[in-house]
Scaffold this motif. Structure first.
Motif, PDB file in Angstrom:
ATOM      1  N   PRO A  22      -1.209   6.366  -9.859  1.00 29.28           N
ATOM      2  CA  PRO A  22      -0.803   7.679  -8.265  1.00 29.28           C
ATOM      3  C   PRO A  22       0.454   6.335  -7.756  1.00 29.28           C
ATOM      4  CG  PRO A  22      -3.194   7.015  -8.045  1.00 29.28           C
ATOM      5  CD  PRO A  22      -2.805   7.163  -9.121  1.00 29.28           C
ATOM      6  N   HIS A  23       0.857   5.401  -7.803  1.00 28.81           N
ATOM      7  CA  HIS A  23       2.115   4.833  -7.315  1.00 28.81           C
ATOM      8  C   HIS A  23       2.776   4.981  -8.223  1.00 28.81           C
ATOM      9  CE1 HIS A  23      -1.239   2.909  -4.115  1.00 28.81           C
ATOM     10  NE2 HIS A  23      -1.875   2.490  -4.939  1.00 28.81           N
ATOM     11  N   LEU A  24       2.643   5.163  -8.926  1.00 28.24           N
ATOM     12  CA  LEU A  24       4.247   5.180  -9.782  1.00 28.24           C
ATOM     13  C   LEU A  24       4.556   6.050 -10.743  1.00 28.24           C
ATOM     14  CD1 LEU A  24       5.649   3.188 -11.616  1.00 28.24           C
ATOM     15  CD2 LEU A  24       4.122   2.618 -13.730  1.00 28.24           C
ATOM     16  N   TYR A  25       3.487   7.376 -10.442  1.00 31.62           N
ATOM     17  CA  TYR A  25       3.327   8.796 -11.687  1.00 31.62           C
ATOM     18  C   TYR A  25       4.341   9.695 -10.427  1.00 31.62           C
ATOM     19  CZ  TYR A  25       3.790  13.186 -13.658  1.00 31.62           C
ATOM     20  OH  TYR A  25       4.609  14.342 -14.104  1.00 31.62           O
ATOM     21  N   LYS A 176       2.618   6.614  -2.815  1.00 30.52           N
ATOM     22  CA  LYS A 176       1.425   7.800  -3.581  1.00 30.52           C
ATOM     23  C   LYS A 176       0.554   8.701  -2.577  1.00 30.52           C
ATOM     24  CE  LYS A 176      -3.564   7.094  -4.665  1.00 30.52           C
ATOM     25  NZ  LYS A 176      -4.740   5.893  -4.181  1.00 30.52           N
ATOM     26  N   ALA A 177       1.611   8.902  -1.084  1.00 32.25           N
ATOM     27  CA  ALA A 177       1.445   9.800  -0.632  1.00 32.25           C
ATOM     28  C   ALA A 177       2.337  11.067  -0.841  1.00 32.25           C
ATOM     29  CB  ALA A 177       2.056   9.640   1.031  1.00 32.25           C
ATOM     30  N   ASP A 178       2.939  11.210  -2.322  1.00 35.31           N
ATOM     31  CA  ASP A 178       3.431  11.740  -2.833  1.00 35.31           C
ATOM     32  C   ASP A 178       2.599  12.713  -4.241  1.00 35.31           C
ATOM     33  OD1 ASP A 178       5.685  12.441  -1.149  1.00 35.31           O
ATOM     34  OD2 ASP A 178       6.772  11.101  -2.082  1.00 35.31           O
ATOM     35  N   MET A 265     -11.332   7.626  -7.428  1.00 34.21           N
ATOM     36  CA  MET A 265     -11.237   7.346  -6.972  1.00 34.21           C
ATOM     37  C   MET A 265     -10.072   6.391  -6.369  1.00 34.21           C
ATOM     38  SD  MET A 265     -13.823   4.430  -9.180  1.00 34.21           S
ATOM     39  CE  MET A 265     -13.713   3.190  -7.370  1.00 34.21           C
ATOM     40  N   VAL A 266      -9.268   6.781  -7.202  1.00 31.28           N
ATOM     41  CA  VAL A 266      -7.544   6.054  -6.922  1.00 31.28           C
ATOM     42  C   VAL A 266      -7.021   6.946  -6.841  1.00 31.28           C
ATOM     43  CG1 VAL A 266      -8.675   4.529  -8.482  1.00 31.28           C
ATOM     44  CG2 VAL A 266      -7.341   6.608  -9.216  1.00 31.28           C
ATOM     45  N   ASP A 267      -7.184   8.438  -6.557  1.00 32.02           N
ATOM     46  CA  ASP A 267      -5.971   9.019  -6.086  1.00 32.02           C
ATOM     47  C   ASP A 267      -5.933   9.542  -5.377  1.00 32.02           C
ATOM     48  OD1 ASP A 267      -8.204  11.792  -6.257  1.00 32.02           O
ATOM     49  OD2 ASP A 267      -7.658  11.552  -8.316  1.00 32.02           O
ATOM     50  N   GLY A 268      -6.112   9.329  -4.378  1.00 32.41           N
ATOM     51  CA  GLY A 268      -6.582   9.508  -2.820  1.00 32.41           C
ATOM     52  C   GLY A 268      -7.488  10.524  -2.308  1.00 32.41           C
ATOM     53  N   ILE A 286      -5.568   1.959   4.849  1.00 34.42           N
ATOM     54  CA  ILE A 286      -4.876   2.104   5.279  1.00 34.42           C
ATOM     55  C   ILE A 286      -4.117   3.742   4.706  1.00 34.42           C
ATOM     56  CG2 ILE A 286      -2.000   1.091   5.172  1.00 34.42           C
ATOM     57  CD1 ILE A 286      -2.429  -2.152   5.103  1.00 34.42           C
ATOM     58  N   GLU A 287      -4.452   3.749   3.801  1.00 39.88           N
ATOM     59  CA  GLU A 287      -4.435   5.153   3.297  1.00 39.88           C
ATOM     60  C   GLU A 287      -4.837   6.015   3.536  1.00 39.88           C
ATOM     61  OE1 GLU A 287      -5.219   6.823  -0.569  1.00 39.88           O
ATOM     62  OE2 GLU A 287      -4.522   5.472  -1.509  1.00 39.88           O
ATOM     63  N   PHE A 288      -6.104   5.473   4.387  1.00 40.18           N
ATOM     64  CA  PHE A 288      -6.918   6.657   5.075  1.00 40.18           C
ATOM     65  C   PHE A 288      -6.158   6.773   6.510  1.00 40.18           C
ATOM     66  CE2 PHE A 288     -11.118   6.962   8.066  1.00 40.18           C
ATOM     67  CZ  PHE A 288     -11.401   7.602   8.324  1.00 40.18           C
TER      68      PHE A 288
END
Length: 376
Positions: A22-25, A176-178, A265-268, A286-288
């Motif tokens: 999710p950080h790269l795609y 990753k927010a996108d 658990m990794v996709d947000g 921080i994502e939370f």
């Protein structure tokens, strides 16, 4: 960014854990949607291949390729984290295949061994996976990247303070927010009890797990007033196999949801649906905090954290120094949130930068790197 004639191929390396995807795609999607650059996605396992094949169907410029040593694994199509092939041998064998690429994009440091150790024409672009005060910024491999994409100006400044060249670090916002392919849009429970996400870190010196973890989980479960998502870092089970035993013990309870290798658990998904974050030093907090909500932090090692920049996130919620106080702190969290909401919002903004458009900006930076490479 406007479309431009291709100036060379861009290769993305999906060789590591699924947590990197999710950080790269999102950058892949943004680049494919806004340019005509041909894109190769190099994958290490059939799990990566299945997910990326599904998502890239609308993008004819994207081709998925199996890296040397590609591993076919048992895969139900949901993206469970697979056992990976050895990465260094895979990278060495991949080296000749990357000669046709002008830019190589990765989300982890291991791949930066290639430009650090071998003469390569391709320029490497490193994008961040996660943020936080304990990131390994001094790793010498980082200097091998032609460009590093970080989420915020605050994060960029931490590298400039270490003597990195300013033109090799760009703040894009939180990519990753996108990411739009989340597993859960709502909590995975049948009732509406408040949802607590417990996400201990996998490194022992940073984690609450070894001292308190099992007791924390059992106290919350026995209390019964909360739905618990127990979703530690994917790599925790490598260091602490007893995590899997505890999950088997409690995983069938209706108010417990355990996950150690699922894509959710990794996709947000879990940081998106939880009401309260319970953890230690994981950057997931921080994502939370992209949407400020109550947090409780576990000071299991009883460190003197106040004023220590490594624990800057702990200003965003109550810090508990006694395992017997964990449930009480959860009870107080919603009431105390007004004391922390402004601090949380400022901390998230400084750490993450923009939470929309990061992938598009990152794609634009990759095109700039392509355009700056002299024609062969």
């Amino acid at each position: 960014m406007t479309s431009a004639p291709p100036r060379g191929k861009v290769a993305f390396l999906f060789l590591g854990e699924t947590l990197l995807i999710p950080h790269l795609y999102p950058i892949v999607e943004a680049l494919a949607a806004t340019s005509t650059v041909p894109i190769d996605l190099w994958v290490s396992t059939s799990v990566h291949e299945t997910l990326l094949t599904r998502w890239t169907a609308p993008f004819p410029a994207v081709r998925i390729r199996r890296a040397p040593g590609f591993r076919r694994v048992a895969d139900d199509g949901t993206g469970r984290n697979p056992v990976l092939p050895a990465k260094i041998p895979m990278l060495v064998r991949l080296l000749p295949y990357l000669r046709s690429a002008r830019v190589v994009v990765c989300a982890e440091q291991t791949s930066l061994w290639l430009p650090r150790l071998f003469p390569m024409r391709a320029k490497f672009v490193k994008t961040s996976h996660g943020v936080g005060s304990m990131s390994a910024r001094d790793d010498p491999r980082r200097r091998a990247a032609a460009l590093t994409l970080v989420p915020s100006q605050r994060e960029r400044q931490t590298y400039l303070d270490r003597g990195f060249a300013p033109d090799r670090f760009v703040a894009t916002g939180y990519v990753k927010a996108d990411f739009t392919h989340r597993t859960h849009a709502a909590p995975p429970f049948a009732d509406t009890r408040p949802v607590v996400l417990y996400a201990p870190h996998w490194q022992q010196h940073r984690s609450s797990w070894w001292r308190w973890g099992a007791e924390v989980v059992r106290r919350i479960v026995a209390d019964g007033r909360y739905n618990l998502i127990f979703a530690p870092h994917q790599r925790l089970v490598e260091k602490a196999p007893e995590v899997a035993d505890l999950m088997r013990e409690i995983g069938g309870l209706p108010h417990v949801h355990c996950d150690i290798d699922g894509f959710a658990m990794v996709d947000g998904s879990y940081t998106g649906v939880a009401d309260v974050y319970l953890g230690d030093t994981s950057s997931q907090v921080i994502e939370f905090l992209m949407r400020p909500r109550p947090c409780v932090f576990l000071n299991a090692a009883r460190v003197a954290w106040e004023g220590d920049p490594n624990y800057a996130m702990w200003a965003c919620g109550e810090v508990v120094g006694d395992v017997a106080e964990v449930v009480g702190a959860l009870d107080r969290a919603a009431l105390l949130h007004t004391e922390y909401a402004a601090v949380q919002a400022a901390f998230a903004d400084e750490s993450l930068g923009a939470v929309k458009g990061g992938a598009t900006k990152a794609a634009g930076e990759i095109v700039h790197v392509l355009e700056a490479i002299p024609s062969r």
